[in-house]
Scaffold this active site. Structure first.
Site, PDB file in Angstrom:
ATOM      1  N   ASP A 269      41.954  34.447  33.671  1.00 34.35           N
ATOM      2  CA  ASP A 269      41.623  35.861  33.482  1.00 34.35           C
ATOM      3  C   ASP A 269      41.644  36.124  31.969  1.00 34.35           C
ATOM      4  OD1 ASP A 269      41.470  38.605  33.696  1.00 34.35           O
ATOM      5  OD2 ASP A 269      43.149  38.843  35.045  1.00 34.35           O
TER       6      ASP A 269
ATOM      7  N   VAL B  37      39.815  39.693  42.952  1.00 34.84           N
ATOM      8  CA  VAL B  37      39.396  38.674  43.907  1.00 34.84           C
ATOM      9  C   VAL B  37      40.583  38.125  44.692  1.00 34.84           C
ATOM     10  CG1 VAL B  37      37.211  37.909  42.916  1.00 34.84           C
ATOM     11  CG2 VAL B  37      39.343  37.030  41.955  1.00 34.84           C
TER      12      VAL B  37
ATOM     13  N   ASP C   6      45.513  36.132  45.536  1.00 37.90           N
ATOM     14  CA  ASP C   6      46.085  37.224  46.334  1.00 37.90           C
ATOM     15  C   ASP C   6      45.862  38.575  45.684  1.00 37.90           C
ATOM     16  OD1 ASP C   6      47.955  36.736  44.121  1.00 37.90           O
ATOM     17  OD2 ASP C   6      49.234  38.165  45.162  1.00 37.90           O
TER      18      ASP C   6
ATOM     19  N   ARG D 225      45.802  35.335  50.611  1.00 35.54           N
ATOM     20  CA  ARG D 225      45.711  34.038  49.930  1.00 35.54           C
ATOM     21  C   ARG D 225      45.020  32.983  50.789  1.00 35.54           C
ATOM     22  NH1 ARG D 225      48.748  33.631  45.166  1.00 35.54           N
ATOM     23  NH2 ARG D 225      50.674  34.815  45.151  1.00 35.54           N
TER      24      ARG D 225
HETATM   25  C1  PRP Z   1      47.172  34.110  38.141  1.00 35.23           C
HETATM   26  C2  PRP Z   1      46.529  32.738  38.058  1.00 35.23           C
HETATM   27  C3  PRP Z   1      46.859  32.291  36.680  1.00 35.23           C
HETATM   28  C4  PRP Z   1      46.961  33.587  35.900  1.00 35.23           C
HETATM   29  C5  PRP Z   1      45.740  33.761  35.065  1.00 35.23           C
HETATM   30  O1  PRP Z   1      48.489  33.966  38.532  1.00 35.23           O
HETATM   31  O2  PRP Z   1      47.003  31.868  39.034  1.00 35.23           O
HETATM   32  O3  PRP Z   1      48.056  31.561  36.637  1.00 35.23           O
HETATM   33  O4  PRP Z   1      47.057  34.643  36.850  1.00 35.23           O
HETATM   34  O5  PRP Z   1      45.826  34.955  34.312  1.00 35.23           O
HETATM   35  P1  PRP Z   1      45.636  34.979  32.731  1.00 35.23           P
HETATM   36  O6  PRP Z   1      44.444  34.147  32.393  1.00 35.23           O
HETATM   37  O7  PRP Z   1      45.400  36.455  32.452  1.00 35.23           O
HETATM   38  O8  PRP Z   1      46.889  34.483  32.115  1.00 35.23           O
HETATM   39  P2  PRP Z   1      49.390  35.182  39.057  1.00 35.23           P
HETATM   40  O9  PRP Z   1      50.198  35.744  37.949  1.00 35.23           O
HETATM   41  O10 PRP Z   1      48.520  36.149  39.802  1.00 35.23           O
HETATM   42  O11 PRP Z   1      50.396  34.450  40.023  1.00 35.23           O
HETATM   43  P3  PRP Z   1      50.132  33.681  41.400  1.00 35.23           P
HETATM   44  O12 PRP Z   1      49.265  32.479  41.083  1.00 35.23           O
HETATM   45  O13 PRP Z   1      51.496  33.315  41.843  1.00 35.23           O
HETATM   46  O14 PRP Z   1      49.426  34.643  42.329  1.00 35.23           O
END
Ligand code: PRP
Length: 174
Positions: A100, A150, A156, A162
């Protein structure tokens, strides 16, 4: 409300197949590839990708969380669980579900480099290019997607959805 399909189960399967072929080709002849899945979101993508590779590989997991707001706006990332095995002198491939802002992958790349691996490369199923805040290289990318929320295939919203077989979009207000 049902998520709207953004990437179908079949499109994901075809793309994961193609990524596995590419990765297997790039690591052909190597017997020290370590796949590092980033919990939680990467668990399904990692499982599918890892089973399609044709080169020797071992599996590790790592867990991180972002400080402050849950949209990662602060950019600060905290290590919750490190890899268990020794990755010194190994080829490391970080496997993410989504990039992201890029802060998580940027942090992980640097952190894993400090363990003395032979190489560190990155693989992500989806990327929201419009949200990028740091320039982080993704060596193997599944799909570029628009800036919608998404879910599915590991992703999730508030821990829901998920295990959907496809990637769909939801409105957080729904
Ligand atoms: C999501 C994804 C990445 C991160 C990316 O994890 O799995 O690790 O966000 O975001 P960024 O590029 O802005 O750093 P999340 O924090 O949603 O945790 P999860 O995988 O446990 O759902």
């Amino acid at each position: 409300m049902e998520p709207r399909v953004l990437i179908s189960e079949q499109a994901i399967a075809e793309r994961v197949d193609a990524l596995a072929v590419e990765i297997s080709g790039d690591y052909a002849g190597s017997d020290d590839l370590v796949l590092v899945g980033v919990l939680k979101g990467a668990f399904i993508f990692l499982a599918d990708l890892a089973r399609r590779l044709t080169v020797p590989r071992v599996i590790e997991f790592i867990a991180v969380s972002s400080y402050g707001s849950d949209n990662h706006a602060s950019g600060a990332v905290r290590l919750v669980m490190d890899v268990r095995g020794n990755i010194e002198g190994k080829h490391v491939l970080i496997v993410e579900d989504i990039v992201d802002t890029g802060h998580t992958l940027n942090y992980l790349t640097g952190m894993l480099q400090s363990h003395g691996p032979k190489s560190v490369k990155t693989c992500a199923l989806v990327r929201k290019a419009d949200r990028s805040e740091v320039d982080v290289e993704i060596d193997y990318l599944g799909f570029d997607i628009p800036d919608n929320w998404v879910v599915g295939y590991g992703l999730d919203y508030a821990e829901q959805n998920r295990t959907l077989p496809y990637i769909g979009t939801v409105d957080p207000e729904d």
